[in-house]
Design an enzyme around this catalytic site. Structure first.
Site, short mmCIF file in Angstrom:
data_model
loop_
_atom_site.label_atom_id
_atom_site.label_comp_id
_atom_site.label_asym_id
_atom_site.label_seq_id
_atom_site.Cartn_x
_atom_site.Cartn_y
_atom_site.Cartn_z
N PHE A 21 0.91 -1.26 0.04
CA PHE A 21 -0.18 0.15 -0.09
C PHE A 21 0.78 1.18 -0.08
O PHE A 21 1.71 1.28 0.87
CB PHE A 21 -0.91 0.06 1.27
CG PHE A 21 -1.78 1.15 1.50
CD1 PHE A 21 -3.01 1.41 0.46
CD2 PHE A 21 -1.58 2.14 2.37
CE1 PHE A 21 -3.65 2.41 0.76
CE2 PHE A 21 -2.34 3.45 2.36
CZ PHE A 21 -3.43 3.61 1.48
N GLY A 22 0.58 2.09 -0.87
CA GLY A 22 1.22 3.35 -1.23
C GLY A 22 0.43 4.62 -0.82
O GLY A 22 -0.74 4.72 -1.15
N TYR A 23 1.10 5.57 0.20
CA TYR A 23 0.11 6.60 0.35
C TYR A 23 0.91 8.15 0.27
O TYR A 23 0.19 9.25 0.51
CB TYR A 23 -0.23 6.73 1.92
CG TYR A 23 1.04 6.52 2.89
CD1 TYR A 23 1.52 5.13 3.22
CD2 TYR A 23 1.58 7.58 3.33
CE1 TYR A 23 2.61 5.12 3.93
CE2 TYR A 23 2.77 7.54 4.02
CZ TYR A 23 3.37 6.45 4.27
OH TYR A 23 4.39 6.08 5.22
N GLY A 24 2.02 7.74 -0.24
CA GLY A 24 2.91 9.21 -0.45
C GLY A 24 3.37 9.04 -1.86
O GLY A 24 2.83 8.81 -2.73
N SER A 25 4.53 9.28 -2.29
CA SER A 25 5.09 9.04 -3.44
C SER A 25 4.91 7.86 -4.18
O SER A 25 4.73 7.75 -5.47
CB SER A 25 6.69 9.17 -3.31
OG SER A 25 7.24 8.15 -2.94
N GLU A 96 13.16 3.62 0.62
CA GLU A 96 12.34 4.11 1.77
C GLU A 96 13.40 3.89 3.06
O GLU A 96 12.76 3.98 4.10
CB GLU A 96 11.10 3.25 2.07
CG GLU A 96 10.17 3.21 0.86
CD GLU A 96 9.56 4.48 0.62
OE1 GLU A 96 9.31 5.34 1.53
OE2 GLU A 96 9.17 4.94 -0.37
C1 SIN Z 1 4.42 5.65 0.77
O1 SIN Z 1 4.33 6.34 -0.28
O2 SIN Z 1 3.81 4.72 0.68
C2 SIN Z 1 5.64 5.79 1.51
C3 SIN Z 1 6.22 7.10 1.80
C4 SIN Z 1 6.67 7.78 0.56
O3 SIN Z 1 7.69 7.35 -0.20
O4 SIN Z 1 6.55 9.15 0.07
#
Ligand code: SIN
Length: 190
Positions: A21-25, A96
């Site tokens: 699951f990704g929530y940022g980039s 990360e």
């Molecule tokens: C994410 O996107 O899930 C982790 C945080 C990031 O890499 O911005």
């Protein structure tokens, strides 16, 4: 950067897959192989720009601010889920590495299906942790920071756009976006 599903032809594949699951980039910038990509959410976690970035969107001298997750009862964090093979994690662990660790949690797809997922989160106390600040303070810091992955403002604006494109709101991200656009003399957005 790869936005297309991984090819199965002629590759020696690991024999299982898992959801990330990704929530940022990870919503808007993949750069890794995946078999499926589906809008989804996790619960009990709120997206916050409380993590410093020394290696992507800032430097040691001028850290940027990027998204992490903080525990919050009742919170729903919308993002993007990717079906990957475990070998992909090696590269993601490097990407990360600035304070994030892998956590397993429940995953809710937007179409109602459920599963389990890995998620990278940077918890309080890690070496790059910055913590809470006002939307204006965060926007000020973001407006001046840049690193090897580019200006910190682009991370924020691309994330805000991606969340809207998925049909969701995030008050925290929007407040920082509005503060940044106001600092840039573009209040109201463009
Ligand atoms: C994410 O996107 O899930 C982790 C945080 C990031 O890499 O911005």
């Amino acid at each position: 950067m790869s936005e297309t599903p991984m090819s199965r032809a002629g590759t020696a594949e690991p024999d299982y897959s898992l959801w990330l699951f990704g929530y940022g980039s990870l919503i808007y910038k993949t750069g890794f192989a995946f078999m499926e990509r589906r809008p989804a959410s996790i619960t009990g976690w709120a997206r916050r720009f409380w993590q410093g970035s020394h290696d992507h969107r800032g430097t040691l001298e001028t850290p940027g601010r990027v998204a992490t997750l903080v525990p919050q009862a009742g919170a729903v964090c919308h993002g993007m889920a990717y079906l990957i093979t475990p070998d992909v994690l090696e590269g993601l662990d490097v990407r990360e590495k600035n304070g994030y660790r892998r956590v397993v949690t429940d995953l809710y797809f937007d179409d109602g299906e459920r599963s389990e997922t890995l998620v990278y989160m940077a918890t309080e106390g890690n070496e790059a942790w910055l913590g809470e600040a006002s939307a204006l303070e965060i926007a000020r810091q973001i407006s001046t920071a840049a690193g090897p992955s580019g200006p910190n403002r682009d991370y924020l604006l691309m994330l805000a756009d991606s969340i809207r494109e998925m049909g969701h709101d995030d008050d925290h991200v929007e407040a920082i976006e509005q503060a940044l656009l106001a600092l840039e003399g573009r209040a109201g957005g463009s």
